[in-house]
Design a protein around this motif. Structure first.
Motif, PDB file in Angstrom:
ATOM      1  N   THR A 112      26.803  17.410  -2.571  1.00 44.38           N
ATOM      2  CA  THR A 112      25.983  18.611  -2.356  1.00 44.38           C
ATOM      3  C   THR A 112      24.498  18.268  -2.316  1.00 44.38           C
ATOM      4  OG1 THR A 112      27.630  19.774  -3.675  1.00 44.38           O
ATOM      5  CG2 THR A 112      25.560  20.929  -3.273  1.00 44.38           C
ATOM      6  N   MET A 113      24.025  17.555  -3.331  1.00 47.10           N
ATOM      7  CA  MET A 113      22.583  17.313  -3.447  1.00 47.10           C
ATOM      8  C   MET A 113      22.131  16.153  -2.566  1.00 47.10           C
ATOM      9  SD  MET A 113      21.793  19.769  -5.366  1.00 47.10           S
ATOM     10  CE  MET A 113      20.091  19.478  -5.781  1.00 47.10           C
ATOM     11  N   GLY A 114      22.914  15.055  -2.549  1.00 44.59           N
ATOM     12  CA  GLY A 114      22.519  13.894  -1.746  1.00 44.59           C
ATOM     13  C   GLY A 114      22.382  14.258  -0.277  1.00 44.59           C
ATOM     14  N   ARG A 132      23.989   6.604   1.006  1.00 42.47           N
ATOM     15  CA  ARG A 132      25.149   5.810   0.609  1.00 42.47           C
ATOM     16  C   ARG A 132      26.071   6.570  -0.354  1.00 42.47           C
ATOM     17  NH1 ARG A 132      26.852   1.936  -4.060  1.00 42.47           N
ATOM     18  NH2 ARG A 132      28.699   1.191  -3.029  1.00 42.47           N
ATOM     19  N   ASP A 133      27.369   6.503  -0.081  1.00 40.06           N
ATOM     20  CA  ASP A 133      28.359   6.997  -1.055  1.00 40.06           C
ATOM     21  C   ASP A 133      29.417   5.906  -1.206  1.00 40.06           C
ATOM     22  OD1 ASP A 133      30.270   8.700  -2.577  1.00 40.06           O
ATOM     23  OD2 ASP A 133      28.983  10.336  -1.914  1.00 40.06           O
ATOM     24  N   ILE A 134      30.377   6.105  -2.099  1.00 40.11           N
ATOM     25  CA  ILE A 134      31.325   5.029  -2.391  1.00 40.11           C
ATOM     26  C   ILE A 134      32.530   4.990  -1.447  1.00 40.11           C
ATOM     27  CG2 ILE A 134      30.772   4.511  -4.799  1.00 40.11           C
ATOM     28  CD1 ILE A 134      32.654   6.705  -5.667  1.00 40.11           C
ATOM     29  N   VAL A 186      27.009  11.208  -9.524  1.00 46.15           N
ATOM     30  CA  VAL A 186      27.587  12.028 -10.600  1.00 46.15           C
ATOM     31  C   VAL A 186      26.702  12.085 -11.848  1.00 46.15           C
ATOM     32  CG1 VAL A 186      30.042  11.967 -10.051  1.00 46.15           C
ATOM     33  CG2 VAL A 186      28.988   9.980 -11.108  1.00 46.15           C
ATOM     34  N   GLU A 187      26.797  13.233 -12.551  1.00 50.25           N
ATOM     35  CA  GLU A 187      25.970  13.452 -13.752  1.00 50.25           C
ATOM     36  C   GLU A 187      26.631  12.793 -14.962  1.00 50.25           C
ATOM     37  OE1 GLU A 187      23.037  14.536 -13.708  1.00 50.25           O
ATOM     38  OE2 GLU A 187      22.546  15.727 -15.462  1.00 50.25           O
ATOM     39  N   ASP A 188      26.539  11.473 -15.015  1.00 50.86           N
ATOM     40  CA  ASP A 188      27.180  10.729 -16.092  1.00 50.86           C
ATOM     41  C   ASP A 188      26.293   9.518 -16.385  1.00 50.86           C
ATOM     42  OD1 ASP A 188      29.677   9.757 -17.630  1.00 50.86           O
ATOM     43  OD2 ASP A 188      29.215   8.097 -16.278  1.00 50.86           O
ATOM     44  N   SER A 191      27.498   5.955 -15.370  1.00 47.60           N
ATOM     45  CA  SER A 191      27.466   5.771 -13.907  1.00 47.60           C
ATOM     46  C   SER A 191      26.030   5.594 -13.425  1.00 47.60           C
ATOM     47  CB  SER A 191      28.060   6.983 -13.182  1.00 47.60           C
ATOM     48  OG  SER A 191      29.327   7.269 -13.666  1.00 47.60           O
ATOM     49  N   LYS A 192      25.126   6.440 -13.924  1.00 48.90           N
ATOM     50  CA  LYS A 192      23.739   6.368 -13.436  1.00 48.90           C
ATOM     51  C   LYS A 192      23.119   5.027 -13.829  1.00 48.90           C
ATOM     52  CE  LYS A 192      22.588  11.260 -12.863  1.00 48.90           C
ATOM     53  NZ  LYS A 192      22.946  11.546 -11.477  1.00 48.90           N
ATOM     54  N   LYS A 193      23.400   4.552 -15.048  1.00 49.83           N
ATOM     55  CA  LYS A 193      22.819   3.261 -15.447  1.00 49.83           C
ATOM     56  C   LYS A 193      23.359   2.131 -14.561  1.00 49.83           C
ATOM     57  CE  LYS A 193      21.588   3.076 -20.171  1.00 49.83           C
ATOM     58  NZ  LYS A 193      22.001   3.082 -21.582  1.00 49.83           N
ATOM     59  N   THR A 222      15.675   9.751  -9.837  1.00 53.15           N
ATOM     60  CA  THR A 222      16.994  10.330 -10.115  1.00 53.15           C
ATOM     61  C   THR A 222      16.913  11.848 -10.016  1.00 53.15           C
ATOM     62  OG1 THR A 222      18.730  10.674 -11.758  1.00 53.15           O
ATOM     63  CG2 THR A 222      16.532  10.200 -12.620  1.00 53.15           C
ATOM     64  N   ASN A 223      17.971  12.423  -9.482  1.00 49.55           N
ATOM     65  CA  ASN A 223      18.052  13.878  -9.356  1.00 49.55           C
ATOM     66  C   ASN A 223      18.785  14.488 -10.567  1.00 49.55           C
ATOM     67  OD1 ASN A 223      17.661  16.269  -7.712  1.00 49.55           O
ATOM     68  ND2 ASN A 223      19.858  16.285  -7.393  1.00 49.55           N
ATOM     69  N   THR A 224      18.885  13.720 -11.657  1.00 46.58           N
ATOM     70  CA  THR A 224      19.639  14.244 -12.797  1.00 46.58           C
ATOM     71  C   THR A 224      19.163  15.622 -13.233  1.00 46.58           C
ATOM     72  OG1 THR A 224      20.375  13.822 -15.048  1.00 46.58           O
ATOM     73  CG2 THR A 224      18.155  13.077 -14.516  1.00 46.58           C
ATOM     74  N   SER A 225      20.112  16.459 -13.687  1.00 50.27           N
ATOM     75  CA  SER A 225      19.787  17.808 -14.156  1.00 50.27           C
ATOM     76  C   SER A 225      19.465  17.811 -15.644  1.00 50.27           C
ATOM     77  CB  SER A 225      20.980  18.741 -13.964  1.00 50.27           C
ATOM     78  OG  SER A 225      21.495  18.657 -12.679  1.00 50.27           O
ATOM     79  N   THR A 226      20.094  16.895 -16.380  1.00 51.63           N
ATOM     80  CA  THR A 226      19.982  16.992 -17.847  1.00 51.63           C
ATOM     81  C   THR A 226      19.860  15.648 -18.558  1.00 51.63           C
ATOM     82  OG1 THR A 226      22.400  16.963 -17.971  1.00 51.63           O
ATOM     83  CG2 THR A 226      21.339  19.125 -18.082  1.00 51.63           C
TER      84      THR A 226
HETATM   85  N1  LIG Z   1      24.787  20.767  -7.649  1.00 49.44           N
HETATM   86  C1  LIG Z   1      23.688  21.247  -8.197  1.00 49.44           C
HETATM   87  O1  LIG Z   1      23.450  22.462  -8.257  1.00 49.44           O
HETATM   88  C2  LIG Z   1      22.642  20.294  -8.730  1.00 49.44           C
HETATM   89  C3  LIG Z   1      21.321  20.746  -8.854  1.00 49.44           C
HETATM   90  C4  LIG Z   1      20.348  19.857  -9.308  1.00 49.44           C
HETATM   91  C5  LIG Z   1      20.707  18.566  -9.662  1.00 49.44           C
HETATM   92  N2  LIG Z   1      22.023  18.164  -9.555  1.00 49.44           N
HETATM   93  C6  LIG Z   1      22.338  16.786  -9.920  1.00 49.44           C
HETATM   94  O2  LIG Z   1      22.469  16.036  -8.715  1.00 49.44           O
HETATM   95  C7  LIG Z   1      23.443  15.002  -8.911  1.00 49.44           C
HETATM   96  C8  LIG Z   1      24.527  15.135  -7.857  1.00 49.44           C
HETATM   97  O3  LIG Z   1      25.125  16.395  -7.965  1.00 49.44           O
HETATM   98  P1  LIG Z   1      26.038  17.001  -6.802  1.00 49.44           P
HETATM   99  O4  LIG Z   1      26.230  18.436  -7.133  1.00 49.44           O
HETATM  100  O5  LIG Z   1      25.494  16.606  -5.481  1.00 49.44           O
HETATM  101  O6  LIG Z   1      27.407  16.213  -7.057  1.00 49.44           O
HETATM  102  P2  LIG Z   1      28.606  15.958  -6.017  1.00 49.44           P
HETATM  103  O7  LIG Z   1      29.800  15.748  -6.866  1.00 49.44           O
HETATM  104  O8  LIG Z   1      28.617  17.012  -4.953  1.00 49.44           O
HETATM  105  O9  LIG Z   1      28.193  14.583  -5.307  1.00 49.44           O
HETATM  106  C9  LIG Z   1      28.082  13.375  -5.993  1.00 49.44           C
HETATM  107  C10 LIG Z   1      28.411  12.263  -5.017  1.00 49.44           C
HETATM  108  O10 LIG Z   1      28.048  11.013  -5.603  1.00 49.44           O
HETATM  109  C11 LIG Z   1      29.003  10.079  -5.197  1.00 49.44           C
HETATM  110  N3  LIG Z   1      28.947   8.884  -6.043  1.00 49.44           N
HETATM  111  C12 LIG Z   1      29.496   8.672  -7.254  1.00 49.44           C
HETATM  112  N4  LIG Z   1      29.212   7.431  -7.682  1.00 49.44           N
HETATM  113  C13 LIG Z   1      28.459   6.843  -6.716  1.00 49.44           C
HETATM  114  C14 LIG Z   1      27.867   5.560  -6.554  1.00 49.44           C
HETATM  115  N5  LIG Z   1      27.998   4.620  -7.475  1.00 49.44           N
HETATM  116  N6  LIG Z   1      27.156   5.315  -5.430  1.00 49.44           N
HETATM  117  C15 LIG Z   1      27.026   6.251  -4.474  1.00 49.44           C
HETATM  118  N7  LIG Z   1      27.579   7.481  -4.564  1.00 49.44           N
HETATM  119  C16 LIG Z   1      28.281   7.776  -5.678  1.00 49.44           C
HETATM  120  C17 LIG Z   1      30.324  10.835  -5.273  1.00 49.44           C
HETATM  121  O11 LIG Z   1      31.337  10.170  -4.530  1.00 49.44           O
HETATM  122  C18 LIG Z   1      29.917  12.187  -4.701  1.00 49.44           C
HETATM  123  O12 LIG Z   1      30.106  12.236  -3.289  1.00 49.44           O
HETATM  124  C19 LIG Z   1      23.936  15.125 -10.355  1.00 49.44           C
HETATM  125  O13 LIG Z   1      23.174  14.268 -11.163  1.00 49.44           O
HETATM  126  C20 LIG Z   1      23.636  16.584 -10.664  1.00 49.44           C
HETATM  127  O14 LIG Z   1      23.477  16.834 -12.029  1.00 49.44           O
HETATM  128  C21 LIG Z   1      22.990  18.991  -9.073  1.00 49.44           C
END
Ligand SMILES: NC(=O)c1ccc[n+]([C@@H]2O[C@H](COP(=O)([O-])OP(=O)(O)OC[C@H]3O[C@@H](n4cnc5c(N)ncnc54)[C@H](O)[C@@H]3O)[C@@H](O)[C@H]2O)c1
Length: 285
Positions: free
Chosen positions: A17-19, A36-38, A94-96, A99-101, A119-123
């Protein structure tokens, strides 16, 4: 690479969604983008959602160029090595924390020394994410809002070691993507989620405790406080799993006033995650 004028290629990690949204606004602003995604399937899904979003914006005459021109600036890949071309990277996976590290350690090795890693982390703690790299001064939070192409704001989150030059760069970069910024220290939930999550959980508790019908809670908050969505509608829109995960992180760091509402946990356990599964507090077609 702290001069915005030198940035040509934006790297994006995650095509969810965000990427996808971040890749789209960067390409719309004229940058070449490597997203890039996996898995190839996730990359394709991200590119499809960009095509749809560009199509909708084009229909409203809201794009500065033809949608095909913008789309052609984006390369989707599963190869980490392709991010080596990036002059700045925004991570939206992913918000973990683990994984992020892992992602930041890989990025640190893959891109040039001067490249800013956002980083786009939320928390999660930007400082802790930065600790996985040898460039903590160049790691910063760029917290885009969902949906990225529509929302005007980006929260700039300053980690313990983030340099002031990188903070200036982050504001300038977000502004160049057509966004307005505000700044937060690296404290749990930053400004937005620190205030939003208890608001949502309190709305859910008010419903659970019979203060009002869910429609009246949402209408009351919309009409009474001029917000575009009430707490239950907004929780469905964000995703109840995302709300629960964010609330749990804040609860752990900030104590009991951040305790997730019981009904949010029960709905997540039932698999009713909001709009994305067709049912949360409301039903969706
Ligand atoms: N969705 C929201 O409303 C929102 C708002 C602000 C911030 N965020 C933050 O943005 C981040 C992404 O959220 P999202 O909603 O887009 O999640 P999402 O689940 O829609 O997308 C995450 C993507 O990351 C990919 N991914 C996982 N590990 C990876 C790696 N090692 N390399 C490349 N890609 C990898 C997954 O396959 C997935 O396609 C999170 O940290 C979230 O907290 C989300």
């Amino acid at each position: 690479m702290l001069e915005l004028s030198e940035v040509e290629v934006v790297g994006v990690v995650g095509a969810g969604t965000m990427g996808a949204g971040i890749a789209q606004v960067a390409a719309t602003a004229g940058y070449d983008v490597v997203m890039r995604d996996i898995e190839a399937e996730y990359v394709e899904n991200g590119l499809d959602s960009i095509d749809s979003s560009l199509g909708r914006l084009d229909a409203k005459d809201a794009l500065p160029a033809e949608p095909e021109t913008i789309r052609d600036r984006i390369t989707g890949t599963t190869e980490l090595a392709e991010l080596a071309a990036a002059d700045v990277v925004v991570e939206a996976a992913v918000e973990d924390m683990d994984s992020k590290k892992g992602i930041f350690a890989d990025l640190d090795a893959a891109v040039n020394d001067g490249v800013v890693l956002a980083t786009n982390t939320s928390t999660l703690s930007v400082t802790e994410i930065a600790s996985a790299t040898d460039r903590a001064d160049k790691v910063i939070g760029l917290h885009f809002m969902n949906p990225v192409p529509v929302m005007d704001g980006v929260e700039v989150v300053v980690g313990e070691r983030t340099s002031s030059e990188v903070v200036d760069f982050a504001h300038a970069f977000a502004e160049d993507l057509g966004k307005e910024t505000w700044e937060s220290d690296d404290k749990p939930g930053f400004v937005t989620n620190r205030i939003l999550m208890p608001w949502i959980n309190e709305g859910v508790r008010a419903f659970d405790e019979g203060v009002a019908d869910k429609g009246d809670i949402d209408r009351g908050m919309k009409l009474g406080t001029n917000v575009p969505m009430g707490p239950l509608e907004l929780a469905d829109h964000i995703g109840l799993d995302v709300v629960l995960n964010a609330s749990e992180t804040l609860h752990e760091e900030l104590g009991d006033r951040y305790k997730p509402a019981y009904l949010v946990k029960r709905k997540v356990a039932a698999g009713d995650l909001g709009k994305k599964t067709g049912e949360g507090f409301y039903k969706y077609d």
